[in-house]
Design an enzyme around this catalytic site. Sequence first.
Site, PDB file in Angstrom:
ATOM      1  N   HIS A  85       2.926   1.153   9.809  1.00 22.67           N
ATOM      2  CA  HIS A  85       1.922   2.180   8.737  1.00 22.67           C
ATOM      3  C   HIS A  85       1.622   2.795   8.147  1.00 22.67           C
ATOM      4  CE1 HIS A  85      -1.268  -0.837   9.055  1.00 22.67           C
ATOM      5  NE2 HIS A  85      -1.537  -0.611   8.789  1.00 22.67           N
ATOM      6  N   HIS A  94      -1.274   5.365   6.939  1.00 23.03           N
ATOM      7  CA  HIS A  94      -1.786   5.512   5.545  1.00 23.03           C
ATOM      8  C   HIS A  94      -1.941   6.525   5.245  1.00 23.03           C
ATOM      9  CE1 HIS A  94      -4.674   2.081   5.971  1.00 23.03           C
ATOM     10  NE2 HIS A  94      -3.551   2.213   7.650  1.00 23.03           N
TER      11      HIS A  94
HETATM   12  P1  5GP Z   1      -4.500  -1.347   9.076  1.00 22.01           P
HETATM   13  O1  5GP Z   1      -6.297  -2.204   9.213  1.00 22.01           O
HETATM   14  O2  5GP Z   1      -3.477  -2.275   9.959  1.00 22.01           O
HETATM   15  O3  5GP Z   1      -4.154   0.402   9.423  1.00 22.01           O
HETATM   16  O4  5GP Z   1      -4.543  -1.263   7.863  1.00 22.01           O
HETATM   17  C1  5GP Z   1      -4.141  -2.204   6.824  1.00 22.01           C
HETATM   18  C2  5GP Z   1      -3.698  -1.986   5.558  1.00 22.01           C
HETATM   19  O5  5GP Z   1      -3.179  -2.309   4.262  1.00 22.01           O
HETATM   20  C3  5GP Z   1      -5.607  -1.996   4.396  1.00 22.01           C
HETATM   21  O6  5GP Z   1      -5.885  -0.847   4.253  1.00 22.01           O
HETATM   22  C4  5GP Z   1      -5.079  -3.298   3.557  1.00 22.01           C
HETATM   23  O7  5GP Z   1      -5.948  -2.624   2.974  1.00 22.01           O
HETATM   24  C5  5GP Z   1      -3.878  -2.524   3.510  1.00 22.01           C
HETATM   25  N1  5GP Z   1      -3.489  -4.090   2.875  1.00 22.01           N
HETATM   26  C6  5GP Z   1      -3.277  -5.142   3.747  1.00 22.01           C
HETATM   27  N2  5GP Z   1      -2.983  -6.607   2.673  1.00 22.01           N
HETATM   28  C7  5GP Z   1      -2.420  -5.970   1.899  1.00 22.01           C
HETATM   29  C8  5GP Z   1      -1.070  -6.726   0.999  1.00 22.01           C
HETATM   30  O8  5GP Z   1      -0.981  -7.560   0.578  1.00 22.01           O
HETATM   31  N3  5GP Z   1      -1.011  -5.098  -0.395  1.00 22.01           N
HETATM   32  C9  5GP Z   1      -1.657  -3.967   0.024  1.00 22.01           C
HETATM   33  N4  5GP Z   1      -0.806  -3.409  -1.239  1.00 22.01           N
HETATM   34  N5  5GP Z   1      -2.421  -3.726   0.942  1.00 22.01           N
HETATM   35  C10 5GP Z   1      -2.861  -4.571   1.504  1.00 22.01           C
END
Ligand code: 5GP
Length: 137
Positions: free
Chosen positions: A99, A101
């Site tokens: 993903h 951001h």
């Molecule tokens: P990472 O740390 O893996 O780069 O970011 C994961 C992101 O996914 C985090 O910013 C977190 O807030 C978001 N996230 C995790 N679970 C969910 C969810 O169930 N729904 C949404 N909309 N965002 C999520």
Amino acid sequence: MSDCIFCKIVEKEIPATIVHEDDDVLVFMDIGPIIKGHALVIPKKHYDPVTETPDHVINKLFLTAKKIAAAQMNGLGADGVNIMQNNGKASGQEVPHIHVHVIPRFDGDGHHWNWNPKKYDDFDEMAELAHKLRKQL
Ligand code: 5GP
Ligand code: ZN
């Protein structure tokens, strides 16, 4: 991937606030925004990490992130945008479905990354690391 939360969002098995959807990608609001308006761009097909993700998918993810960045500037009045992509626990990644951001930034929004630049011992140390990288390209 049956146990992947982002695959479940793609399949509409769990709800998300969707910004954009096409055949390849889904864009939805991050549930824990660093700054309000923070969006996530994901491929509908499960890939992870970036090094295992096909080039055409990377292209689509980042071209979509560019469009979302423009929407944050034009639609939310953002003054800047952070585009981030984490890989592996060591990087802080929590959800192992690639993903991007896209985080709108506003002058004086008060957010500061914990950006803590270090120093190389000497030029040779930096050059040696660059050499190791070049050998892999
Ligand atoms: P990472 O740390 O893996 O780069 O970011 C994961 C992101 O996914 C985090 O910013 C977190 O807030 C978001 N996230 C995790 N679970 C969910 C969810 O169930 N729904 C949404 N909309 N965002 C999520
Ligand atoms: Zn997934």
